[in-house]
Scaffold this active site. Structure first.
Site, PDB file in Angstrom:
ATOM      1  N   HIS A   1       1.230  -5.816   1.398  1.00 33.33           N
ATOM      2  CA  HIS A   1       0.267  -5.007   2.145  1.00 33.33           C
ATOM      3  C   HIS A   1      -1.187  -5.359   1.854  1.00 33.33           C
ATOM      4  CE1 HIS A   1       0.149  -2.633  -1.595  1.00 33.33           C
ATOM      5  NE2 HIS A   1      -0.958  -2.063  -1.139  1.00 33.33           N
ATOM      6  N   ASP A   2      -1.508  -5.779   0.635  1.00 32.76           N
ATOM      7  CA  ASP A   2      -2.898  -6.068   0.270  1.00 32.76           C
ATOM      8  C   ASP A   2      -3.212  -7.554   0.197  1.00 32.76           C
ATOM      9  OD1 ASP A   2      -4.038  -3.559   0.152  1.00 32.76           O
ATOM     10  OD2 ASP A   2      -3.750  -3.306  -2.008  1.00 32.76           O
TER      11      ASP A   2
ATOM     12  N   ASP B   1       0.581   3.752  -1.102  1.00 31.51           N
ATOM     13  CA  ASP B   1      -0.597   3.028  -1.583  1.00 31.51           C
ATOM     14  C   ASP B   1      -1.638   4.002  -2.119  1.00 31.51           C
ATOM     15  OD1 ASP B   1      -2.361   0.829  -1.954  1.00 31.51           O
ATOM     16  OD2 ASP B   1      -3.185   1.076   0.060  1.00 31.51           O
TER      17      ASP B   1
ATOM     18  N   HIS C   1      -9.761  -6.329   4.777  1.00 29.78           N
ATOM     19  CA  HIS C   1      -8.577  -6.962   4.197  1.00 29.78           C
ATOM     20  C   HIS C   1      -7.302  -6.817   5.032  1.00 29.78           C
ATOM     21  CE1 HIS C   1      -7.526  -3.010   2.318  1.00 29.78           C
ATOM     22  NE2 HIS C   1      -6.303  -3.506   2.313  1.00 29.78           N
TER      23      HIS C   1
ATOM     24  N   HIS D   1      -1.813  -0.557   7.510  1.00 24.54           N
ATOM     25  CA  HIS D   1      -1.507   0.431   6.477  1.00 24.54           C
ATOM     26  C   HIS D   1      -2.702   1.303   6.084  1.00 24.54           C
ATOM     27  CE1 HIS D   1      -3.061  -2.892   3.965  1.00 24.54           C
ATOM     28  NE2 HIS D   1      -3.368  -1.963   3.069  1.00 24.54           N
ATOM     29  N   HIS D   2      -3.868   1.099   6.723  1.00 22.29           N
ATOM     30  CA  HIS D   2      -5.008   2.001   6.511  1.00 22.29           C
ATOM     31  C   HIS D   2      -5.369   2.774   7.774  1.00 22.29           C
ATOM     32  CE1 HIS D   2      -6.149   1.315   2.378  1.00 22.29           C
ATOM     33  NE2 HIS D   2      -5.990   0.016   2.543  1.00 22.29           N
TER      34      HIS D   2
ATOM     35  N   LYS E   1      -6.698  -9.102   0.619  1.00 22.71           N
ATOM     36  CA  LYS E   1      -7.762  -9.039  -0.391  1.00 22.71           C
ATOM     37  C   LYS E   1      -8.018 -10.396  -1.032  1.00 22.71           C
ATOM     38  CE  LYS E   1      -7.477  -4.138  -1.502  1.00 22.71           C
ATOM     39  NZ  LYS E   1      -7.184  -3.120  -2.538  1.00 22.71           N
TER      40      LYS E   1
END
Length: 199
Positions: free
Chosen positions: A63-64, A145, A92, A116-117, A67
Protein backbone atom coordinates in the site's frame (compact mmCIF):
# COMPACT_ATOMS: atom_id res chain seq x y z
CA UNK A 1 9.83 14.44 -8.69
CA UNK A 2 11.68 11.53 -10.26
CA UNK A 3 9.74 8.29 -10.47
CA UNK A 4 11.50 5.02 -11.32
CA UNK A 5 10.86 4.24 -14.98
CA UNK A 6 11.48 0.53 -14.64
CA UNK A 7 11.46 -1.83 -11.73
CA UNK A 8 12.18 -5.54 -11.64
CA UNK A 9 10.32 -7.40 -8.92
CA UNK A 10 9.36 -11.01 -8.40
CA UNK A 11 5.56 -10.73 -8.29
CA UNK A 12 5.46 -13.95 -6.28
CA UNK A 13 7.04 -12.18 -3.31
CA UNK A 14 5.86 -8.56 -2.88
CA UNK A 15 7.37 -8.61 0.61
CA UNK A 16 10.64 -7.56 -1.02
CA UNK A 17 9.14 -4.20 -1.98
CA UNK A 18 7.38 -3.82 1.37
CA UNK A 19 10.58 -4.57 3.28
CA UNK A 20 12.57 -2.10 1.16
CA UNK A 21 10.06 0.62 1.91
CA UNK A 22 9.89 -0.15 5.64
CA UNK A 23 13.68 0.13 5.78
CA UNK A 24 13.62 3.82 4.76
CA UNK A 25 10.29 5.00 6.16
CA UNK A 26 9.90 6.61 9.57
CA UNK A 27 7.50 3.89 10.70
CA UNK A 28 8.91 1.13 12.87
CA UNK A 29 9.95 -1.93 10.90
CA UNK A 30 7.07 -4.15 9.90
CA UNK A 31 4.42 -1.48 9.22
CA UNK A 32 3.42 -2.97 5.86
CA UNK A 33 3.31 -6.49 7.30
CA UNK A 34 1.14 -5.40 10.23
CA UNK A 35 -1.27 -3.52 7.98
CA UNK A 36 -1.54 -6.63 5.82
CA UNK A 37 -2.17 -8.87 8.83
CA UNK A 38 -4.79 -6.54 10.31
CA UNK A 39 -6.50 -6.22 6.93
CA UNK A 40 -6.64 -9.98 6.47
CA UNK A 41 -8.22 -10.46 9.89
CA UNK A 42 -10.97 -8.04 8.91
CA UNK A 43 -11.42 -9.83 5.59
CA UNK A 44 -11.75 -13.21 7.32
CA UNK A 45 -14.34 -11.73 9.69
CA UNK A 46 -16.22 -10.44 6.65
CA UNK A 47 -15.97 -13.92 5.09
CA UNK A 48 -14.42 -12.66 1.88
CA UNK A 49 -13.59 -15.38 -0.66
CA UNK A 50 -10.04 -16.72 -0.66
CA UNK A 51 -9.08 -15.00 -3.92
CA UNK A 52 -10.18 -11.60 -2.58
CA UNK A 53 -8.38 -12.28 0.69
CA UNK A 54 -5.14 -12.99 -1.17
CA UNK A 55 -5.47 -9.84 -3.29
CA UNK A 56 -6.07 -7.84 -0.11
CA UNK A 57 -3.06 -9.43 1.62
CA UNK A 58 -0.69 -8.42 -1.16
CA UNK A 59 -2.30 -5.05 -1.85
CA UNK A 60 -1.93 -4.17 1.83
CA UNK A 61 1.73 -5.21 1.80
CA UNK A 62 2.27 -2.84 -1.12
CA UNK A 63 0.00 0.00 0.00
CA UNK A 64 2.82 2.48 0.72
CA UNK A 65 5.20 1.52 -2.09
CA UNK A 66 4.76 4.98 -3.61
CA UNK A 67 6.69 6.47 -0.71
CA UNK A 68 9.76 5.23 -2.56
CA UNK A 69 9.23 8.36 -4.67
CA UNK A 70 9.00 10.72 -1.69
CA UNK A 71 12.24 12.50 -0.68
CA UNK A 72 13.97 11.20 2.46
CA UNK A 73 13.96 14.72 3.88
CA UNK A 74 10.16 14.53 3.99
CA UNK A 75 9.69 10.85 4.71
CA UNK A 76 12.11 10.82 7.64
CA UNK A 77 11.43 14.29 9.03
CA UNK A 78 11.30 14.05 12.83
CA UNK A 79 8.79 16.87 13.30
CA UNK A 80 5.54 18.19 11.87
CA UNK A 81 5.35 18.45 8.08
CA UNK A 82 4.80 21.76 6.33
CA UNK A 83 1.83 22.09 3.99
CA UNK A 84 4.12 21.58 0.99
CA UNK A 85 5.74 18.51 2.54
CA UNK A 86 2.31 17.05 3.29
CA UNK A 87 1.33 17.59 -0.35
CA UNK A 88 4.39 15.54 -1.35
CA UNK A 89 3.32 12.74 1.01
CA UNK A 90 -0.16 12.87 -0.53
CA UNK A 91 1.36 11.97 -3.90
CA UNK A 92 2.48 8.53 -2.72
CA UNK A 93 -0.70 6.62 -3.72
CA UNK A 94 -0.45 7.86 -7.30
CA UNK A 95 3.31 7.28 -7.40
CA UNK A 96 2.71 3.74 -6.14
CA UNK A 97 0.28 3.04 -8.94
CA UNK A 98 2.72 4.41 -11.52
CA UNK A 99 5.51 2.24 -10.14
CA UNK A 100 3.44 -0.95 -10.24
CA UNK A 101 1.13 -0.52 -13.22
CA UNK A 102 3.64 -1.83 -15.76
CA UNK A 103 4.96 -4.63 -13.55
CA UNK A 104 3.68 -8.00 -14.67
CA UNK A 105 1.28 -9.55 -12.18
CA UNK A 106 0.56 -6.45 -10.08
CA UNK A 107 -2.65 -5.22 -11.75
CA UNK A 108 -4.99 -6.68 -9.07
CA UNK A 109 -3.35 -4.52 -6.37
CA UNK A 110 -3.32 -1.14 -8.12
CA UNK A 111 -6.61 0.15 -6.70
CA UNK A 112 -5.61 -0.71 -3.13
CA UNK A 113 -2.26 1.03 -3.56
CA UNK A 114 -3.79 4.13 -5.15
CA UNK A 115 -7.03 4.48 -3.17
CA UNK A 116 -6.20 3.58 0.44
CA UNK A 117 -6.40 7.26 1.52
CA UNK A 118 -9.88 7.90 0.12
CA UNK A 119 -12.33 8.92 2.85
CA UNK A 120 -15.89 7.68 3.29
CA UNK A 121 -17.24 11.24 3.00
CA UNK A 122 -15.28 12.09 -0.16
CA UNK A 123 -12.62 14.29 1.49
CA UNK A 124 -9.72 11.90 0.90
CA UNK A 125 -7.15 11.69 -1.87
CA UNK A 126 -6.15 11.33 -4.69
CA UNK A 127 -9.61 11.19 -6.33
CA UNK A 128 -12.03 12.34 -3.64
CA UNK A 129 -14.11 9.16 -3.92
CA UNK A 130 -17.10 8.76 -1.62
CA UNK A 131 -18.47 5.70 0.18
CA UNK A 132 -18.47 2.48 -1.82
CA UNK A 133 -16.94 4.22 -4.83
CA UNK A 134 -13.69 3.19 -3.14
CA UNK A 135 -13.08 -0.57 -3.49
CA UNK A 136 -13.58 -2.65 -0.36
CA UNK A 137 -9.92 -3.70 -0.12
CA UNK A 138 -8.76 -0.08 -0.08
CA UNK A 139 -11.36 0.81 2.58
CA UNK A 140 -10.11 -2.02 4.79
CA UNK A 141 -6.46 -1.02 4.35
CA UNK A 142 -7.37 2.60 5.18
CA UNK A 143 -8.60 1.55 8.64
CA UNK A 144 -5.73 -0.88 9.30
CA UNK A 145 -3.14 1.67 8.16
CA UNK A 146 -4.55 4.40 10.40
CA UNK A 147 -4.62 2.07 13.40
CA UNK A 148 -1.00 1.02 12.96
CA UNK A 149 0.08 4.64 12.43
CA UNK A 150 -1.63 5.74 15.63
CA UNK A 151 -0.27 2.88 17.75
CA UNK A 152 3.34 3.03 16.48
CA UNK A 153 6.07 5.15 18.04
CA UNK A 154 7.41 7.98 15.90
CA UNK A 155 10.54 10.12 16.42
CA UNK A 156 8.29 13.00 17.53
CA UNK A 157 5.65 11.13 19.59
CA UNK A 158 4.83 7.91 21.40
CA UNK A 159 2.29 5.56 19.92
CA UNK A 160 -1.08 5.56 21.64
CA UNK A 161 -2.77 2.52 23.13
CA UNK A 162 -4.90 0.22 21.02
CA UNK A 163 -7.99 1.28 22.98
CA UNK A 164 -7.32 4.95 22.25
CA UNK A 165 -6.80 4.23 18.55
CA UNK A 166 -10.04 2.25 18.38
CA UNK A 167 -11.94 5.16 19.94
CA UNK A 168 -10.50 7.52 17.31
CA UNK A 169 -11.45 5.12 14.51
CA UNK A 170 -14.98 4.95 15.90
CA UNK A 171 -15.24 8.74 16.22
CA UNK A 172 -14.28 9.06 12.54
CA UNK A 173 -16.50 6.25 11.25
CA UNK A 174 -18.86 7.61 8.62
CA UNK A 175 -16.57 10.52 7.78
CA UNK A 176 -12.99 9.32 7.29
CA UNK A 177 -13.65 5.58 7.51
CA UNK A 178 -16.23 3.05 6.31
CA UNK A 179 -18.39 2.55 9.42
CA UNK A 180 -18.95 -1.14 8.70
CA UNK A 181 -15.20 -1.78 8.50
CA UNK A 182 -14.59 0.18 11.70
CA UNK A 183 -17.26 -1.87 13.48
CA UNK A 184 -15.56 -5.15 12.52
CA UNK A 185 -12.07 -3.83 13.26
CA UNK A 186 -13.13 -2.54 16.68
CA UNK A 187 -14.73 -5.84 17.58
CA UNK A 188 -11.57 -7.74 16.62
CA UNK A 189 -9.35 -5.31 18.54
CA UNK A 190 -11.47 -5.50 21.68
CA UNK A 191 -11.40 -9.29 21.46
CA UNK A 192 -7.59 -9.21 21.37
CA UNK A 193 -7.38 -10.50 17.80
CA UNK A 194 -5.66 -7.31 16.65
CA UNK A 195 -2.80 -6.19 18.86
CA UNK A 196 -0.97 -2.88 18.42
CA UNK A 197 2.78 -2.65 18.41
CA UNK A 198 2.97 -0.38 21.48
CA UNK A 199 0.57 -2.07 23.94
Amino acid sequence: MAIPLQITVDARDPRLLANALDARDCYPAGHSRRVSEFSCKVAVALQLPSDELEELRIGALLHDVGKIGVPDSVLQKPGKLTAEEFRLIQLHPEIGRKILQDVNGFAPYLDTVELHHENWDGTGYPRGLRGEETPLAARIVHVADAYDAMTSDRPYRRGMSGAQAVRILESNAGTQFDPAIVEVFSRLARAGEIEPMCD
